[in-house]
Scaffold this active site. Structure first.
Site, PDB file in Angstrom:
ATOM      1  N   GLU A 116      62.127  42.046  32.059  1.00 28.09           N
ATOM      2  CA  GLU A 116      63.312  41.520  32.380  1.00 28.09           C
ATOM      3  C   GLU A 116      63.736  41.793  33.981  1.00 28.09           C
ATOM      4  O   GLU A 116      64.277  40.962  34.689  1.00 28.09           O
ATOM      5  CB  GLU A 116      64.559  41.759  31.583  1.00 28.09           C
ATOM      6  CG  GLU A 116      64.175  41.354  30.071  1.00 28.09           C
ATOM      7  CD  GLU A 116      65.202  41.700  29.118  1.00 28.09           C
ATOM      8  OE1 GLU A 116      65.715  43.143  29.217  1.00 28.09           O
ATOM      9  OE2 GLU A 116      65.944  40.860  28.248  1.00 28.09           O
ATOM     10  N   GLU A 166      59.827  43.506  21.897  1.00 30.15           N
ATOM     11  CA  GLU A 166      61.220  44.000  21.397  1.00 30.15           C
ATOM     12  C   GLU A 166      60.973  43.531  19.786  1.00 30.15           C
ATOM     13  O   GLU A 166      61.332  44.395  18.852  1.00 30.15           O
ATOM     14  CB  GLU A 166      62.249  43.037  21.715  1.00 30.15           C
ATOM     15  CG  GLU A 166      62.924  43.455  23.046  1.00 30.15           C
ATOM     16  CD  GLU A 166      62.173  42.933  24.442  1.00 30.15           C
ATOM     17  OE1 GLU A 166      61.044  42.692  24.120  1.00 30.15           O
ATOM     18  OE2 GLU A 166      62.736  43.322  25.375  1.00 30.15           O
TER      19      GLU A 166
END
Ligand code: 1HE
Length: 265
Positions: free
Chosen positions: A121, A141
Site C-alpha cells: 500500500e 492479509e
C-alpha cells in the site's frame, strides 16, 4: 531546504542532496520496516512538510533486506484494538499516503525484498516503483485474517486490476520479476533499484517544479473525476503550467533548434 523544527523522526531517516533530491529511508530493519502507528505519524508529518521544504523529488528506500512487511502485526496484536480505533488508524495511513500521492512532489520507490500488505500500500502511493531481483509483492492479509486498510482497494486495484488483487488476497499469490512488471506492480526491474531510482529522480528533478507538481497531483485527482470534469480541470492546470515563466527558455530553445529532440536513442 528547511524542515519545520517540530519534525522529529525516529523510524524514518531523511537526507537531502545538493540537487534537492530527498532520500527517505524506512529505518526499522530489525522489524522489517513494519508500519507501526508511530511510523505512520512520521510519514504524515514528513510528507506534509516535504512539498513546502523545497524538495524536488523523493526517493523512498528501506534499510535492510526488505522494503516493508506491512502493518505492525505485533503492535496490532498487543493493542487488541477496538474497531473505531483501527478505523482511525487507517485514516492516518490514508492521510500519509494521500499526502504522498497528491502532494505534487514526485516519489520514486526503490524496492527490495518483501513489499507486502501495507508495504505494498505504501509503495503503491509512490509515483514510480523500481524493483530488483529480490523484490516480491503480496497481499497476505487473507492469511492473517485481516483486510487491507491502507488504500490497496484503490491503488493496488488501480495498478493490477480487481481480479488480480482478489486473487492475491484469496490465494496469497506472490508476484516478482518480469511478471510483477507485466502486471503493473513495478515499472522497472533492475539490478540496483536504489541507483535506478536516483537516476530517475535526477531526470525528474530537472523539470520545473510546477510541472512536476501537476504530474504528481493533477493526474491522480483527475482519475477521481468524471471525464467531463477531468477535461475541464486538465485545461485549467495546463493554463497555469504551460504558460509558466520557467518554461519560456525551454520553448525558446526548441524554437531556435538548440533543444534536444525526442528520439528513441
Ligand atoms: C514484524 C512484521 C510485521 C516482521 N509486524 N513485526 N504483513 C505480513 O503478513 C508480513 C509479515 N512478515 C513476514 O512475513 C516476514 O517477517 C518477512 C517475509 C517480511 C521477513 O522475514 P524474515 O525471516 O526476514 O524476518 P522475521 O524473522 O519474520 O521477522 C524479523 C523481525 O521482524 C521479528 O521481530 P523480532 O522482534 O522477533 O526479531 C518479526 O516479528 C518482525 N516483523 N514483519 C510486526 N508485519 C492497514 S492494514 C494493512 C494490513 C497488512 O499489512 S497485513 C500484512 C502484514
Amino acid at each position: 531546504m528547511r524542515f519545520p523544527d517540530s519534525l522529529k523522526l525516529e523510524n524514518l531517516a531523511v537526507t537531502v542532496d545538493d540537487d534537492a533530491i530527498a532520500t527517505v529511508a524506512l529505518n526499522r530493519p530489525d522489524k522489517r520496516n513494519a508500519l507501526d502507528s508511530a511510523t505512520v505519524e512520521e510519514l504524515v508529518s514528513l510528507f506534509t512538510a516535504l512539498p513546502r521544504a523545497g524538495v524536488k523529488v523523493v526517493v523512498l528506500r528501506a534499510e535492510g533486506p526488505h522494503f516493508c512487511a506491512g502493518l505492525d502485526l505485533v503492535e496490532h496484536f498487543k493493542e487488541d484494538r477496538e474497531p473505531a480505533d483501527f478505523m482511525h488508524l487507517c485514516l492516518r495511513w490514508h492521510e500519509a499516503f494521500n499526502k504522498m500521492e497528491y502532494g505534487g512532489v514526485p516519489v520514486i520507490a526503490a524496492l527490495r525484498g518483501a513489499v507486502v500488505g501495507g508495504g505494498l500500500e505504501l509503495a503503491s502511493a509512490a509515483h514510480i516503483r523500481v524493483a530488483d531481483a529480490s523484490t516480491y509483492f503480496a497481499l497476505p492479509e487473507g492469511q492473517r485474517g485481516l483486510f487491507t486498510g491502507g488504500g490497496a482497494t484503490i491503488r493496488v486495484a488501480d495498478l493490477v486490476g480487481k481480479a488480480r488483487m482478489i486473487d492475491m488476497m484469496l490465494t496469497g499469490r506472490i508476484y516478482k520479476g518480469e511478471e510483477a512488471v507485466s502486471v503493473g506492480l513495478a515499472q522497472y526491474l533492475v539490478e540496483d533499484s536504489e541507483a535506478k531510482a536516483m537516476e530517475l529522480a535526477r531526470i525528474a528533478a530537472g523539470h520545473p517544479p510546477l510541472t512536476n507538481f501537476a504530474i504528481c497531483s493533477a493526474i491522480s485527482h483527475m482519475q477521481n473525476m468524471s471525464a467531463l470534469d477531468a477535461a475541464y480541470a486538465e485545461a485549467v492546470v495546463a493554463g497555469v503550467v504551460n504558460t509558466q515563466k520557467a518554461a519560456r527558455g525551454r520553448l525558446e530553445a526548441f524554437a531556435n533548434k538548440t533543444a534536444a529532440r525526442v528520439r528513441p536513442e
